[in-house]
Design an enzyme around this catalytic site. Structure first.
Site, short mmCIF file in Angstrom:
data_model
loop_
_atom_site.label_atom_id
_atom_site.label_comp_id
_atom_site.label_asym_id
_atom_site.label_seq_id
_atom_site.Cartn_x
_atom_site.Cartn_y
_atom_site.Cartn_z
N HIS A 110 5.82 8.61 7.57
CA HIS A 110 4.31 8.86 8.07
C HIS A 110 4.30 8.17 9.27
O HIS A 110 4.98 7.16 9.74
CB HIS A 110 3.69 8.60 7.12
N HIS A 136 7.56 5.95 9.89
CA HIS A 136 8.16 5.05 9.22
C HIS A 136 8.03 5.39 7.88
O HIS A 136 7.45 6.30 7.42
CB HIS A 136 7.78 3.67 9.25
N ARG A 177 9.80 -4.27 -5.07
CA ARG A 177 9.39 -4.72 -3.88
C ARG A 177 7.91 -4.83 -3.71
O ARG A 177 7.34 -3.87 -3.97
CB ARG A 177 9.90 -4.00 -2.77
N ASP A 218 0.99 5.69 10.88
CA ASP A 218 -0.38 5.32 10.27
C ASP A 218 -1.53 5.87 11.22
O ASP A 218 -1.52 5.86 12.49
CB ASP A 218 -0.42 3.43 10.52
#
Ligand SMILES: O=C(O)CCC(=O)C(=O)O
Ligand SMILES: [Fe+2]
Length: 253
Positions: free
Chosen positions: A133, A189, A199, A135
Site C-alpha cells: 500500500h 510498502h 513484531r 499511505d
C-alpha cells in the site's frame, strides 16, 4: 469506514490461498517475500539542524534527496518529531510555497497514530503481514522494533528495511506526492511477518483536516485539485468495490 490499508483484504487473500505477488498495486511482481534483499535506508542525523548553516543546509539537502529518490528515509537524534515536521514544512520546498499551509491545515487532532502488531506466522512467505500500500497522508513517521519485516519498492524491486535501533522511519504519503507534483514519491510498502517472533510498530500519520484542498504547487499539475475528504472517500469506495486502494492515479489529469 474501510480500513486503510485494507486489512480485511489481507485476510481474504489468506483464505483464498492467494500468494502475495498477485497484488494489483505492487509494481514489483513475483516477489518471494523471504528472498528480498535487505537495504540500508538513507540515514539522516537531525542534530545537524542545530549546527552551523553549512551543516543545516547539507542535512536539508539529504532530506529532499531521500524524499525524491526513495520516498523513505530514517532519522536519528530526532528529538521531537515536530522538529522534523518543521524542517519539512519550512525548508524542503525552498520557499516556493506558503509554509503556513501545514500549520493551518494539519494538527494533532487531524493526524492519528496506529499501533501495529504482527503475530509470528509460520507461512510468512505466503501471506502479508500488511499488504502492499501507499499511505494516504502527507507523511508517516514510523517506529519499528528490531524484528524487521518492512519492505519497500525501489527501482521496481522490493527491498527489506534493516531495522536500526532508535531511528525513526519517515515516508512520504500520497498527499505530499500530489502537492509536490510528483517531485516526492509516495512509495509502496508492505510488511512480512516473522516466522518466529512477534513484531510491533507504531505509525504516526500526519494528515490535514478533511476540508483541506490539495493542489500541486507547480504547473502543469499532474493531479487535479481535490479535498482530503474527497480523497479518503474515493479510497474507501475503491476498497469497498474492488478490494484495492487505487489512490492517486484516480486523480491524474
Ligand atoms: O509496520 C510497519 O512497519 C509498517 C506499517 C505501515 O505501513 C502502516 O501502518 O501504514
Ligand atoms: Fe504504511
Amino acid at each position: 469506514m474501510a480500513s486503510d490499508p485494507p486489512y480485511l483484504e489481507t485476510y481474504k487473500t489468506l483464505f483464498q490461498g492467494n500468494t502475495p505477488g498477485g497484488s494489483k498495486g505492487a509494481k514489483a511482481k513475483d516477489n518471494k517475500l523471504f528472498m528480498v534483499e535487505e537495504c540500508d535506508l538513507p540515514l539522516i542525523d537531525l542534530s545537524r539542524l542545530n549546527l552551523d548553516r553549512a551543516e543545516r543546509d547539507k542535512c536539508k539537502r539529504e532530506i529532499t534527496d531521500a524524499s525524491s529518490n526513495w520516498g523513505f528515509f530514517q532519522v536519528t537524534n530526532h528529538g521531537v518529531p515536530r522538529q522534523l515536521l518543521k524542517s519539512m514544512q519550512y525548508e524542503q520546498m525552498k520557499g516556493e510555497v506558503d509554509a503556513s499551509f501545514f500549520q493551518e491545515n494539519c494538527s494533532p487532532s487531524t493526524s492519528y497514530l496506529r499501533m501495529n502488531r504482527y503475530p509470528p506466522c509460520p507461512i510468512s512467505s505466503e501471506v502479508f503481514g500488511m499488504m502492499p500500500h501507499t499511505d494516504s497522508d502527507f507523511l508517516t513517521i514510523l517506529y519499528q522494533d528490531q524484528v524487521g519485516g518492512l519492505q519497500l519498492v525501489k527501482d521496481d524491486r522490493w527491498f527489506s528495511v534493516k531495522p536500526k535501533p532508535d531511528a525513526l522511519i519517515i515516508n512520504i504519503g500520497d498527499l505530499f506526492q500530489a502537492w509536490s507534483n510528483g517531485v516526492y514519491t509516495s512509495v509502496e510498502h508492505q510488511v512480512v511477518a516473522s516466522e518466529e517472533g512477534e513484531r510491533f510498530s507504531v505509525a504516526y500519520f500526519y494528515c490535514p483536516s478533511y476540508n483541506t484542498v490539495i493542489q500541486s504547487y507547480s504547473k502543469p499539475a499532474t493531479y487535479r485539485t481535490f479535498s482530503f475528504r474527497e480523497y479518503r472517500q474515493q479510497v474507501k469506495k475503491d476498497v469497498d468495490s474492488t478490494g484495492h486502494k487505487v489512490g492517486l492515479p484516480r486523480f491524474l489529469l
